[in-house]
Motif scaffolding. Structure first.
Motif, PDB file in Angstrom:
ATOM      1  N   LYS A 102       0.831  -1.210   0.000  1.00 53.08           N
ATOM      2  CA  LYS A 102       0.000   0.000   0.000  1.00 53.08           C
ATOM      3  C   LYS A 102       0.867   1.263   0.000  1.00 53.08           C
ATOM      4  CE  LYS A 102      -4.024  -2.098   0.267  1.00 53.08           C
ATOM      5  NZ  LYS A 102      -5.007  -2.081  -0.856  1.00 53.08           N
ATOM      6  N   LEU A 103       1.968   1.240   0.763  1.00 50.22           N
ATOM      7  CA  LEU A 103       2.869   2.395   0.763  1.00 50.22           C
ATOM      8  C   LEU A 103       3.475   2.611  -0.615  1.00 50.22           C
ATOM      9  CD1 LEU A 103       4.898   2.107   4.117  1.00 50.22           C
ATOM     10  CD2 LEU A 103       3.124   3.782   3.563  1.00 50.22           C
ATOM     11  N   ILE A 104       3.932   1.526  -1.232  1.00 50.61           N
ATOM     12  CA  ILE A 104       4.552   1.632  -2.556  1.00 50.61           C
ATOM     13  C   ILE A 104       3.553   2.165  -3.576  1.00 50.61           C
ATOM     14  CG2 ILE A 104       5.532   0.304  -4.458  1.00 50.61           C
ATOM     15  CD1 ILE A 104       6.748  -1.587  -2.347  1.00 50.61           C
ATOM     16  N   LYS A 105       2.347   1.618  -3.554  1.00 55.33           N
ATOM     17  CA  LYS A 105       1.326   2.050  -4.511  1.00 55.33           C
ATOM     18  C   LYS A 105       0.992   3.528  -4.330  1.00 55.33           C
ATOM     19  CE  LYS A 105      -3.400   1.121  -6.073  1.00 55.33           C
ATOM     20  NZ  LYS A 105      -4.619   0.279  -5.868  1.00 55.33           N
ATOM     21  N   ALA A 106       0.837   3.950  -3.082  1.00 55.56           N
ATOM     22  CA  ALA A 106       0.501   5.349  -2.813  1.00 55.56           C
ATOM     23  C   ALA A 106       1.611   6.282  -3.279  1.00 55.56           C
ATOM     24  CB  ALA A 106       0.231   5.549  -1.326  1.00 55.56           C
ATOM     25  N   ARG A 107       2.862   5.926  -2.994  1.00 61.21           N
ATOM     26  CA  ARG A 107       3.962   6.799  -3.392  1.00 61.21           C
ATOM     27  C   ARG A 107       4.055   6.920  -4.902  1.00 61.21           C
ATOM     28  NH1 ARG A 107       8.332   8.508  -5.108  1.00 61.21           N
ATOM     29  NH2 ARG A 107       8.525   6.689  -6.457  1.00 61.21           N
ATOM     30  N   GLU A 108       3.854   5.810  -5.596  1.00 63.19           N
ATOM     31  CA  GLU A 108       3.939   5.854  -7.057  1.00 63.19           C
ATOM     32  C   GLU A 108       2.755   6.593  -7.669  1.00 63.19           C
ATOM     33  OE1 GLU A 108       4.432   1.767  -8.143  1.00 63.19           O
ATOM     34  OE2 GLU A 108       6.608   1.820  -7.777  1.00 63.19           O
ATOM     35  N   THR A 109       1.598   6.473  -7.068  1.00 59.75           N
ATOM     36  CA  THR A 109       0.417   7.180  -7.567  1.00 59.75           C
ATOM     37  C   THR A 109       0.535   8.676  -7.339  1.00 59.75           C
ATOM     38  OG1 THR A 109      -0.993   5.256  -7.141  1.00 59.75           O
ATOM     39  CG2 THR A 109      -2.092   7.394  -7.367  1.00 59.75           C
ATOM     40  N   LEU A 110       0.983   9.042  -6.142  1.00 55.16           N
ATOM     41  CA  LEU A 110       1.067  10.452  -5.761  1.00 55.16           C
ATOM     42  C   LEU A 110       2.349  11.124  -6.238  1.00 55.16           C
ATOM     43  CD1 LEU A 110      -0.176  10.006  -2.076  1.00 55.16           C
ATOM     44  CD2 LEU A 110      -1.525  10.812  -4.034  1.00 55.16           C
ATOM     45  N   LYS A 111       3.364  10.302  -6.577  1.00 59.06           N
ATOM     46  CA  LYS A 111       4.670  10.812  -7.027  1.00 59.06           C
ATOM     47  C   LYS A 111       5.267  11.775  -5.997  1.00 59.06           C
ATOM     48  CE  LYS A 111       3.390  10.300 -11.895  1.00 59.06           C
ATOM     49  NZ  LYS A 111       3.869   8.908 -11.911  1.00 59.06           N
ATOM     50  N   CYS A 112       5.205  11.379  -4.730  1.00 59.76           N
ATOM     51  CA  CYS A 112       5.722  12.216  -3.644  1.00 59.76           C
ATOM     52  C   CYS A 112       7.063  11.684  -3.157  1.00 59.76           C
ATOM     53  CB  CYS A 112       4.712  12.270  -2.496  1.00 59.76           C
ATOM     54  SG  CYS A 112       4.191  10.646  -1.904  1.00 59.76           S
ATOM     55  N   ASP A 113       7.727  12.476  -2.355  1.00 56.29           N
ATOM     56  CA  ASP A 113       9.031  12.088  -1.831  1.00 56.29           C
ATOM     57  C   ASP A 113       8.919  11.173  -0.620  1.00 56.29           C
ATOM     58  OD1 ASP A 113      10.903  13.862  -3.505  1.00 56.29           O
ATOM     59  OD2 ASP A 113       9.433  15.292  -2.747  1.00 56.29           O
ATOM     60  N   VAL A 114       7.888  11.387   0.180  1.00 57.74           N
ATOM     61  CA  VAL A 114       7.661  10.583   1.381  1.00 57.74           C
ATOM     62  C   VAL A 114       6.178  10.293   1.504  1.00 57.74           C
ATOM     63  CG1 VAL A 114       7.966  10.411   3.887  1.00 57.74           C
ATOM     64  CG2 VAL A 114       9.553  11.800   2.540  1.00 57.74           C
ATOM     65  N   VAL A 115       5.848   9.067   1.893  1.00 61.32           N
ATOM     66  CA  VAL A 115       4.450   8.729   2.145  1.00 61.32           C
ATOM     67  C   VAL A 115       4.361   8.103   3.530  1.00 61.32           C
ATOM     68  CG1 VAL A 115       4.592   6.441   1.049  1.00 61.32           C
ATOM     69  CG2 VAL A 115       2.374   7.598   1.228  1.00 61.32           C
ATOM     70  N   PHE A 116       3.314   8.459   4.271  1.00 63.26           N
ATOM     71  CA  PHE A 116       3.093   7.970   5.627  1.00 63.26           C
ATOM     72  C   PHE A 116       1.810   7.146   5.672  1.00 63.26           C
ATOM     73  CE2 PHE A 116       5.090  12.147   5.758  1.00 63.26           C
ATOM     74  CZ  PHE A 116       6.215  11.913   6.532  1.00 63.26           C
ATOM     75  N   GLY A 117       1.733   6.271   6.679  1.00 59.79           N
ATOM     76  CA  GLY A 117       0.528   5.484   6.872  1.00 59.79           C
ATOM     77  C   GLY A 117      -0.005   5.625   8.286  1.00 59.79           C
ATOM     78  N   PRO A 118      -1.261   5.202   8.517  1.00 64.21           N
ATOM     79  CA  PRO A 118      -1.890   5.327   9.836  1.00 64.21           C
ATOM     80  C   PRO A 118      -1.414   4.256  10.813  1.00 64.21           C
ATOM     81  CG  PRO A 118      -3.400   4.302   8.296  1.00 64.21           C
ATOM     82  CD  PRO A 118      -2.176   4.669   7.502  1.00 64.21           C
ATOM     83  N   ILE A 119      -1.607   4.536  12.098  1.00 66.82           N
ATOM     84  CA  ILE A 119      -1.131   3.650  13.162  1.00 66.82           C
ATOM     85  C   ILE A 119      -2.239   3.445  14.194  1.00 66.82           C
ATOM     86  CG2 ILE A 119       0.549   3.360  15.024  1.00 66.82           C
ATOM     87  CD1 ILE A 119       2.466   5.148  13.433  1.00 66.82           C
ATOM     88  N   HIS A 120      -2.486   2.195  14.546  1.00 67.41           N
ATOM     89  CA  HIS A 120      -3.352   1.864  15.683  1.00 67.41           C
ATOM     90  C   HIS A 120      -2.488   1.822  16.940  1.00 67.41           C
ATOM     91  CE1 HIS A 120      -7.117   0.926  13.717  1.00 67.41           C
ATOM     92  NE2 HIS A 120      -6.561   0.054  12.907  1.00 67.41           N
ATOM     93  N   GLY A 121      -2.788   2.665  17.912  1.00 69.52           N
ATOM     94  CA  GLY A 121      -2.058   2.622  19.165  1.00 69.52           C
ATOM     95  C   GLY A 121      -2.591   1.520  20.064  1.00 69.52           C
ATOM     96  N   ARG A 122      -1.699   0.722  20.626  1.00 66.81           N
ATOM     97  CA  ARG A 122      -2.072  -0.371  21.534  1.00 66.81           C
ATOM     98  C   ARG A 122      -1.327  -0.180  22.851  1.00 66.81           C
ATOM     99  NH1 ARG A 122      -6.333  -1.915  18.532  1.00 66.81           N
ATOM    100  NH2 ARG A 122      -5.730  -2.861  16.532  1.00 66.81           N
ATOM    101  N   VAL A 123      -2.023  -0.294  23.961  1.00 70.04           N
ATOM    102  CA  VAL A 123      -1.388  -0.152  25.274  1.00 70.04           C
ATOM    103  C   VAL A 123      -1.685  -1.393  26.101  1.00 70.04           C
ATOM    104  CG1 VAL A 123      -1.489   2.363  25.238  1.00 70.04           C
ATOM    105  CG2 VAL A 123      -3.382   1.074  26.239  1.00 70.04           C
ATOM    106  N   PRO A 124      -0.801  -1.718  27.048  1.00 67.27           N
ATOM    107  CA  PRO A 124      -1.017  -2.906  27.881  1.00 67.27           C
ATOM    108  C   PRO A 124      -2.180  -2.708  28.849  1.00 67.27           C
ATOM    109  CG  PRO A 124       0.905  -1.693  28.635  1.00 67.27           C
ATOM    110  CD  PRO A 124       0.469  -1.049  27.354  1.00 67.27           C
ATOM    111  N   PRO A 125      -2.697  -3.789  29.411  1.00 70.41           N
ATOM    112  CA  PRO A 125      -3.779  -3.660  30.396  1.00 70.41           C
ATOM    113  C   PRO A 125      -3.327  -2.858  31.609  1.00 70.41           C
ATOM    114  CG  PRO A 125      -3.526  -5.949  29.679  1.00 70.41           C
ATOM    115  CD  PRO A 125      -2.337  -5.197  29.148  1.00 70.41           C
ATOM    116  N   GLY A 126      -4.297  -2.249  32.278  1.00 70.86           N
ATOM    117  CA  GLY A 126      -3.989  -1.557  33.518  1.00 70.86           C
ATOM    118  C   GLY A 126      -3.785  -0.068  33.399  1.00 70.86           C
ATOM    119  N   THR A 127      -4.059   0.505  32.230  1.00 71.05           N
ATOM    120  CA  THR A 127      -3.871   1.952  32.068  1.00 71.05           C
ATOM    121  C   THR A 127      -5.117   2.750  32.478  1.00 71.05           C
ATOM    122  OG1 THR A 127      -4.428   1.709  29.721  1.00 71.05           O
ATOM    123  CG2 THR A 127      -2.101   1.762  30.286  1.00 71.05           C
ATOM    124  N   GLY A 128      -6.169   2.057  32.869  1.00 70.43           N
ATOM    125  CA  GLY A 128      -7.328   2.715  33.478  1.00 70.43           C
ATOM    126  C   GLY A 128      -7.963   3.802  32.632  1.00 70.43           C
TER     127      GLY A 128
END
Length: 318
Positions: A110-136
Motif C-alpha cells: 500500500k505504501l509503494i502504490k501510494a507513493r507511485e500514484t502520488l509521485k511524492c518524496d515521502v508517504v506515511f501510513g496510519p497507526i493503531h495505538g495499543r497499550v497494555p492492560p492496567g492503564t485505566g
C-alpha cells in the motif's frame, strides 16, 4: 524482452533491547504480500551496546524471504541508528518500521502504490495505538497518543508525520551519508528536522490511508507522565525549527501561541479534573504542547532515546 523485476525497497527497523517486539515486527515484514518483486532486504539496526538483537536476527534469518541484514550500532541514539541502517543498504526506496510496530500484510504494498500514484518524496501510513492492560482511565487517550490518524483517503498532504510507518525516496528525502542529525540522538525530533529541510527544498508528502500498522507501547512508556512529557517535546519542535531556520519572528509567534495554548487548556484541564472527566488527559496534552512552545531552549529538552532509554529499560527490568 522484459528484464527481471527490480528489487528496490529496503525495510529498516532500528531496535534497542526489545527482542520480543523486534521478533513480532520482523515476522510482520516477512508476511508481506504482493511485494516479492520489490523487496530487496530487511535491515535491523541493533542500538543496544550489548548487541542483544543479534540472537533474534540469527534465529529468524532463514525465515526471511530476502536478505536479513544485521548491523550493530553500539552508540545509543535514534539518529545514529537510522543513519547506520541507511549505510547498510543501497536501495533507492526506504521504508521505516519501528521495533514496537507490527505491519498488516499489505502494508508495504500500500505504501509503494501510494507513493507511485502520488509521485511524492515521502508517504506515511496510519497507526493503531495499543497499550497494555492496567492503564485505566487514560487508556483511550494513550491509544490515540501512540496512534496516528490522518485523512480518510489516500492523497497528498501539506505536512509530515514521524518516520515510523513511512516510505521515502532516498535520492530526495534522505540526501547524503547521514541525513538524520546526530545532535537529536537523545531528544528525538530527527524526523522533524529532516522533513522541514525537505519541505524547504520543495519536497512533497503523501498519505496512504490503508497502509496500517499497530504500535504496541511498552509498559514503561504507556503512562500519562511519559505521554505528557512527549507532548511537551512535540510542542518544542515549531519554535526550535523556526530558530534553526533563522526566523526569529516566527519563533516569537510560536511562543505566543504556546502561552495562550498552555493557559486555555491548563484551565480546561483543571475544570475537567474537578468533575473527574477522562477528557482531562486530552486537555493536559494540549497544555503540555503549549508549554513546550514557550520553553523550547536548551536545558528544557527532555531525553527519550539513546542513553536515557537504556536507563528506563534497566529500571523496567529491575
Amino acid at each position: 524482452m522484459k528484464g527481471p523485476p527490480v528489487k528496490d525497497v529496503a525495510v529498516i527497523i532500528p531496535t534497542m533491547r526489545r527482542p520480543d517486539m523486534l521478533e513480532r515486527a520482523l515476522k510482520s515484514v516477512f508476511a508481506q504480500k504482493g511485494v516479492e518483486h520489490r523487496l530487496a532486504s530487511v535491515v535491523v539496526v541493533d542500538n543496544d551496546p550489548g548487541g542483544s538483537a543479534a540472537s533474534v536476527v540469527g534465529r529468524l534469518t532463514e525465515a526471511c524471504p530476502v536478505p536479513l541484514v544485521y548491523r550493530h550500532e553500539p552508540r545509543p541514539g535514534v539518529s545514529t541508528a537510522r543513519n547506520a541502517g541507511l549505510a547498510a543498504t543501497i536501495s533507492p526506496l526506504i521504508a521505516f518500521l519501528d521495533d514496537d510496530e507490527k505491519a498488516t500484510p499489505d502494508w508495504l504494498a500500500k505504501l509503494i502504490k501510494a507513493r507511485e500514484t502520488l509521485k511524492c518524496d515521502v508517504v506515511f501510513g496510519p497507526i493503531h495505538g495499543r497499550v497494555p492492560p492496567g492503564t485505566g482511565w487514560t487508556t483511550a487517550y494513550l491509544e490515540r497518543f501512540f496512534g496516528r490518524q490522518g485523512p480518510e483517503k489516500t492523497g497528498l498532504i501539506d505536512h509530515a508525520y514521524g518516520c515510523g510507518n513511512s516510505l521515502m525516496l532516498r535520492a530526495t528525502a534522505l540526501p547524503g551519508d547521514a541525513p538524520f542529525d546526530p545532535k537529536t540522538d537523545q531528544s528525538g525530533g530527527e524526523d522533524d528536522a529532516l522533513f522541514s529541510a525537505l519541505s524547504m527544498r520543495g519536497g512533497t508528502f503523501g498519505w496512504a490511508a490503508d497502509a496500517w500498522v499497530d504500535e504496541f507501547a511498552p509498559p514503561h512508556r504507556a503512562t500519562l507522565n511519559y505521554a505528557l512529557t512527549r507532548a511537551f517535546a512535540y510542542g518544542q519542535s515549531p519554535p526550535q525549527l523556526a530558530w534553526r531556520e533563522g526566523k526569529p519572528v516566527r519563533m516569537l509567534l510560536w511562543m505566543g501561541v504556546g502561552a495562550a495554548q498552555a493557559g486555555i487548556w491548563g484551565m480546561a484541564a483543571l475544570a475537567l479534573t474537578v468533575v473527574n472527566s477522562d477528557r482531562r488527559a486530552e486537555a493536559l496534552d494540549k497544555a503540555a504542547r503549549g508549554l513546550g512552545k514557550v520553553f523550547w531552549t536548551k536545558g528544557f529538552e527532555p531525553h527519550f532515546y539513546g542513553a536515557r532509554e537504556l536507563e528506563r529499560l534497566e529500571k523496567a527490568k529491575a
